[in-house]
Design an enzyme around this catalytic site. Structure first.
Site, mmCIF file in Angstrom:
data_model
loop_
_atom_site.group_PDB
_atom_site.id
_atom_site.type_symbol
_atom_site.label_atom_id
_atom_site.label_comp_id
_atom_site.label_asym_id
_atom_site.label_seq_id
_atom_site.Cartn_x
_atom_site.Cartn_y
_atom_site.Cartn_z
ATOM 1 N N ASP A 1 1.036 -0.838 0.205
ATOM 2 C CA ASP A 1 -0.222 -0.412 0.314
ATOM 3 C C ASP A 1 1.039 1.325 -0.256
ATOM 4 O O ASP A 1 0.129 2.364 -0.456
ATOM 5 C CB ASP A 1 -1.097 0.227 0.814
ATOM 6 N N VAL A 2 2.356 1.664 0.997
ATOM 7 C CA VAL A 2 2.607 1.861 0.347
ATOM 8 C C VAL A 2 3.641 2.913 -0.357
ATOM 9 O O VAL A 2 3.708 4.061 -0.413
ATOM 10 C CB VAL A 2 3.852 2.681 2.580
#
Lengths: 474, 100
Positions: free
Chosen positions: A402-403
């Site tokens: 996600d990051v």
């Protein structure tokens, strides 16, 4: 009660505590600050024993040695990948202590508590109990005892409200101010607070853990402060205030790094919006590049990804490594550290980019990499390194999804839209050492995986990372 | 009531000062910061010790604590000491691992 001299001495001890916090600028300072605060604590303890006659000495000493001994041994032996769970449990223990102290203080026979003290006693009881149960749930999730996915009951909010109201009603029932409260209703309040904390924590899942832990940290501080008011003890109040501030700041930092409001994270609104949590439910709308998907003919398969990755690295002069929670799960921090030193030995500039919410608690990646003996000035925070990806030859992602998901920038309406990300996709080439191609916790598919220029090294990072320098790779 | 004002004052001043100090803690120290403040929150162990001191009771002759009170107080000390010693110890271990 408190004479002038005693107050001055207390304030001096509090100042030493604050002096400990003030040293948290550099790792060396932090270590000194920690010892400073431990010293302040020892003084506070000595003062307390000097000023008061403590009865049942044997019980007190044994209990202290038991708790302290177990605490020391666990801390000395714990694996750094388990730190988030340990911190959660320690936090819970603090909350539990606050809860028990309040309970005894409220129900103690023959006690005469002023109304104010009584009110704060109840608040300490509830906040402490909720912290205990919430931390156990959080720690259990982090230790892998329960599944990390959020669990919501039907009418979850109503249930929380009923528990809170029921607890308040019982507190009123327990007895008027100025007398010691009846034991049973107070026990009921304590039980309600435990249920409250547990219910609160089960609804927060996986990657939102850093926010939950920080939030519980705030609570354990506030519990200590409330107990301090109930007992009329300045030391507890001041220390509780410090912890409360710290937890509050960390909660805000974490929420900001996810571009979400604290409230919505803690009430699990992401779930309520029907966002995909399981990969199977991922919405096709979340795919930002239909064109790319269309021509998603199997990416060049004629080359083994490990060979391609090594070729990309061989030609690189600069590399940025992006670690994520997956690195902690795979316990691959040692392999990553070795990779970094091998690349450096080859004359390349190697840096690490750490997203604020990478991992399961604030600063999780830094501790893991420190354990693996990566020098800390090679670790960069998001804002300090993000502009450098575009001029970097290779970005290596280890267990992060996600990051580094570009969909956060390019797609509207996903749970991570607007979340600041590490722009690893701007690097010349991207090597992904993740377990699989599944979306991260947010459930949003990562278009990076479909990019033909991305080199996917799927599997256990403990196995795939060493292939980058030639071992097992052929 | 003076006492309450004093206590609120201490709470407010310490909150503001710590807020200012902790805002400047770098991200890399966030995990040690959390275990460190965790250890500090174990001050409740002081409260637990006070439970064993008759002096805190407002009535002149404090009755000896009952068995239940002793048991719960001892449990509070065990939990508090676990948090206290463990928190400082693990913070020391972590901060000692950071190398420049």
């Amino acid at each position: 009660m408190t004479s002038w001299q005693e107050l001055l001495i207390d304030l001096a001890v509090i100042a030493i505590f604050v002096g400990g916090i003030a040293q948290f600028r550099t790792p060396i300072g932090a270590r000194r600050g920690n010892l400073t605060a431990a010293l302040a604590f020892a003084i506070a303890l000595a003062l307390l024993v000097y000023r008061n006659t403590i009865g049942d000495t044997a019980v007190v000493v044994v209990a202290f040695l038991l708790g302290g001994g177990v605490g020391y041994v666990v801390s000395a032996r714990v694996d750094m990948t388990r730190i988030p769970a340990l911190v959660a449990f320690q936090n819970g223990a603090g909350g539990g202590a606050a809860c028990l102290v309040s309970f005894v203080e409220l129900t103690r026979e023959g006690a005469e508590l002023a109304a104010v003290n009584q009110v704060f006693g109840y608040v300490g009881l509830v906040v402490g109990g909720a912290t205990l149960a919430g931390s156990i749930v959080a720690g259990g999730k982090l230790a892998g005892w329960f599944r990390q996915r959020p669990t919501a009951l039907p009418a979850h909010n109503l249930l929380l409200f009923v528990l809170l109201a029921g607890g308040a009603a019982l507190a009123v029932l327990a007895g008027p101010a100025g007398e010691s409260a009846a034991t049973l209703p107070v026990a009921g309040v304590a039980a309600a607070s435990l249920a409250l904390g547990a219910l609160f924590a089960v609804r927060v899942g996986g990657a939102d853990m850093p926010v939950l832990i920080s939030f519980l940290n705030t609570f354990s501080g506030l519990a200590a402060a409330f107990v301090g008011v109930a007992l009329g003890n300045q030391m507890l109040i001041a220390a509780g205030a410090m912890v409360g501030s710290s937890g509050f700041i960390l909660t805000m930092v974490m929420a900001r790094a996810m571009n979400r409001r604290v409230g919505s994270i803690l009430v699990g609104s992401q779930l309520a919006e029907g966002a995909p949590v399981a990969p199977a439910e991922s919405e096709p709308a979340a795919d930002p590049s239909p064109a790319q998907a269309a021509e998603n003919a199997p990416a060049p398969v004629f080359d083994d990804p490990a060979v391609r990755a090594r070729r990309a690295l061989a030609g690189a002069t600069s590399v940025i490594i992006v670690p994520g929670y997956g690195m902690a799960v795979a316990q691959a921090q040692g392999e990553v550290a070795t990779l970094a030193s091998k690349l450096e030995a080859g004359g390349k500039l190697v840096r690490f980019a750490v997203h604020p919410v990478a991992g399961r608690m604030p600063g999780h990646m830094h501790v893991l990499l420190a354990e693996a003996e990566v020098e800390y000035d090679k670790l960069f925070e998001m804002d300090d390194i993000n502009d450098d990806f575009a001029t970097t030859d290779v970005a290596i992602i280890v267990g992060a999804c996600d990051v580094v998901n570009p969909a956060a920038i390019t797609v509207e309406g996903t749970p991570i839209s607007g979340m600041p990300i590490l722009r690893a996709h701007e690097a010349g080439a991207v090597i992904v050492c993740n377990l699989d191609e599944k979306p991260g916790y947010s459930g949003v598919p990562n278009p990076l995986y479909d990019d033909p220029d991305t080199i996917l090294m799927l599997g256990d990072a403990k196995e795939t990372v060493p292939q980058l320098w030639g071992r097992n790779g052929g | 009531m003076n006492e309450i004002a004093l206590m609120l004052g201490i709470f407010a001043v310490t909150s503001v000062v710590s807020y200012a100090l902790i805002s400047r803690v770098p991200q890399r120290l966030h995990t040690p910061l959390m275990s460190f403040t965790n250890a500090i929150s174990a001050v409740t162990v002081l409260g637990a010790l006070l439970l064993f001191s008759p002096a805190t009771s407002a009535v002149g002759f404090a009755p000896r604590p009952t068995a239940i009170e002793i048991g719960l107080g001892a449990a509070a000390i065990v939990l508090g000491a676990f948090n206290l010693v463990g928190g400082f110890a693990v913070t020391d271990r972590m901060t000692g691992m950071f190398k420049r």
